[in-house]
Scaffold this active site. Structure first.
Site, short mmCIF file in Angstrom:
data_model
loop_
_atom_site.label_atom_id
_atom_site.label_comp_id
_atom_site.label_asym_id
_atom_site.label_seq_id
_atom_site.Cartn_x
_atom_site.Cartn_y
_atom_site.Cartn_z
N LEU A 76 0.84 -1.17 0.01
CA LEU A 76 0.16 -0.02 -0.03
C LEU A 76 0.92 1.24 0.01
O LEU A 76 0.39 2.29 0.62
CB LEU A 76 -0.96 -0.27 1.16
CG LEU A 76 -1.93 -1.14 1.33
CD1 LEU A 76 -2.86 -1.03 2.59
CD2 LEU A 76 -2.95 -1.07 0.02
N CYS A 133 -6.23 -6.19 0.42
CA CYS A 133 -4.86 -6.31 0.28
C CYS A 133 -4.36 -7.48 0.99
O CYS A 133 -4.37 -7.49 2.26
CB CYS A 133 -4.16 -4.89 0.51
SG CYS A 133 -2.35 -4.93 0.36
N LYS A 168 -14.05 -3.88 -2.25
CA LYS A 168 -13.16 -4.73 -3.10
C LYS A 168 -12.78 -6.11 -2.33
O LYS A 168 -12.48 -6.13 -1.11
CB LYS A 168 -11.85 -4.29 -3.46
CG LYS A 168 -11.09 -4.91 -4.51
CD LYS A 168 -9.92 -4.03 -5.09
CE LYS A 168 -9.29 -4.78 -6.19
NZ LYS A 168 -7.98 -3.79 -6.77
N ASN A 195 -9.87 -9.30 -5.62
CA ASN A 195 -8.41 -8.68 -5.53
C ASN A 195 -7.49 -10.19 -5.75
O ASN A 195 -8.01 -11.13 -6.35
CB ASN A 195 -8.31 -8.09 -4.13
CG ASN A 195 -6.95 -7.01 -3.99
OD1 ASN A 195 -6.01 -7.28 -4.81
ND2 ASN A 195 -7.20 -6.14 -3.25
#
Ligand code: SIN
Length: 305
Positions: A76, A133, A168, A195
Site C-alpha cells: 500500500l 490487500c 473490493k 483482488n
C-alpha cells in the site's frame, strides 16, 4: 465523447463513460499513463490506494513474475491523503474517466478519515474500499475476510457518504458469497470481484521466499478462471452490481466476466504489459456486442442465465 448509455456502468444515477475501469495499483494516479492511454475509452480510473499518511510500502523486491502472472508485495505504498489531494487531483479532474479513490488503512478509523476528507474534494465519483490487500499486517485482507467486519466497516463508511461505495473483495476466503453479502448488508452499492490471490515463490539459491513478507498477491492470466467463478457466484448471491476484475489481458476475457454476471470490468496488471489494454477491451467488447446483437450490458446477463 459519444458513449452509448446502454454500455455505461451506472450507480446511484451516476454513470461512467463506458464499462471498463483500470484497477487500483496498476495505473498509478493516472498521470503516469498520460500520452500512453486514451482516457476517452477508460470508464473509470481506480486510483492507487490512499491512506491517511504517506506509506513507503514493503522493502524490495516487490514484484516478481510467475508462470502466467505476477506476484506483488507493494504494501500500500502511496503519497498519503493530503499530497494526493494537492498533487494528484488536478490531473484526475481533467480526464473524462470517472475517478474512484481506492481507500485503505490499518484501522477502520483510517478509512473514515480518508472518506471524510475526500467528501469535500471536487472531482471524485466514488470510493472503492480496499479490505482485500494481502500485503499488510494490519487492515487490508485482515478486515475483508471476516463477514462481520466487512459489514461493520461498510456500514461505518456508508454513514459518511452518499457517493457510490464499492467494496473490493478478497478471493482468499472459503465463500466469497458470504463477504459479498456482508458488503451488501452494510450498504455497499457494488462489489469489485476479485483482488489478488495469496501466492509465494521461493529462491533456490537462498532457499527463502522471494518476497519480503514471504507471500504476495497473484494477478494476471493465471487467475482468470478463479475470478470468473467468483463473479459467477457473487452475482447470484447479491443484488448489487459486480465489477469483474482478475486475469483480463484480452477483450475476450472481459466478455467472459460480463457473461459470468459482471456489470462492468476492471483491467489490472495487464496494463503494465499493454498500456492500451483498457481501450482494446472497450472496443473489443462493443464489437462482440454488435456482432452478437447484444444491445446493452444487461443483455450479457440474459445470455448467462
Ligand atoms: C499492495 O499495495 O500491496 C497491493 C494492493 C492490493 O492488493 O490491494
Amino acid at each position: 465523447m459519444d458513449i452509448n448509455p446502454a454500455f455505461s456502468f451506472t450507480l446511484k444515477g451516476q454513470a461512467w463513460p463506458g464499462f471498463v475501469g483500470v484497477a487500483s495499483g496498476t495505473f498509478g494516479y493516472a498521470k503516469e499513463y498520460d500520452g500512453l492511454s486514451d482516457f476517452t475509452k477508460i470508464g473509470a480510473v481506480f486510483t492507487k490506494a490512499i491512506t491517511p499518511e504517506p506509506r513507503l510500502g514493503n522493502p524490495p523486491p516487490r514484484i516478481v513474475e510467475t508462470p502466467g502472472g505476477m506476484l506483488n508485495s507493494i504494501g500500500l505504498a502511496n503519497v498519503g491523503l493530503e499530497d494526493f489531494i494537492r498533487d494528484k487531483m488536478d490531473f484526475l479532474r481533467r480526464i473524462p474517466s470517472a475517478v474512484v479513490v481506492n481507500v485503505a488503512g490499518a484501522l477502520e478509523e483510517d478509512y473514515e478519515k480518508v472518506v471524510d476528507r475526500l467528501e469535500g474534494v471536487e472531482g471524485i465519483w466514488g470510493y472503492e474500499i480496499n479490505i482485500s490487500c494481502p500485503n499488510v499486517r494490519h487492515g487490508g485482507m485482515s478486515l475483508g475476510t471476516d463477514p462481520r467486519l466487512v459489514e461493520q466497516i461498510t456500514a461505518r463508511l456508508r454513514g459518511r457518504t452518499t457517493k457510490p461505495l464499492i467494496v473490493k473483495l478478497s478471493p482468499n476466503v472459503t465463500d466469497i458469497g458470504d463477504t459479498a453479502s456482508a458488503a451488501q448488508n452494510g450498504g455497499a452499492d457494488a462489489v469489485s470481484c476479485i483482488n489478488t490471490l495469496v501466492g509465494m515463490l521461493i529462491d533456490l539459491k537462498t532457499k527463502r521466499p522471494v518476497l519480503p513478507l514471504n507471500t504476495g498477491g497473484l494477478s494476471g492470466p493465471a487467475i482468470l478462471p478463479v475470478a470468473l467463478a467468483a463473479v459467477w457466484k457473487v452475482s447470484r448471491r447479491v443484488k448489487i452490481p459486480v465489477i469483474g476484475i482478475g486475469g483480463i489481458t484480452r477483450w475476450e476475457d472481459a466478455v467472459q466476466h460480463l457473461l459470468a454476471g459482471a456489470s462492468a470490468v476492471q483491467v489490472g496488471s495487464g496494463s503494465f504489459a499493454n498500456p492500451r489494454l483498457a481501450e482494446e477491451v472497450h472496443e473489443g467488447v462493443l464489437e462482440y456486442a454488435r456482432s452478437n446483437q447484444l444491445k446493452s450490458l444487461a443483455d450479457f446477463h440474459a445470455m448467462a442465465d
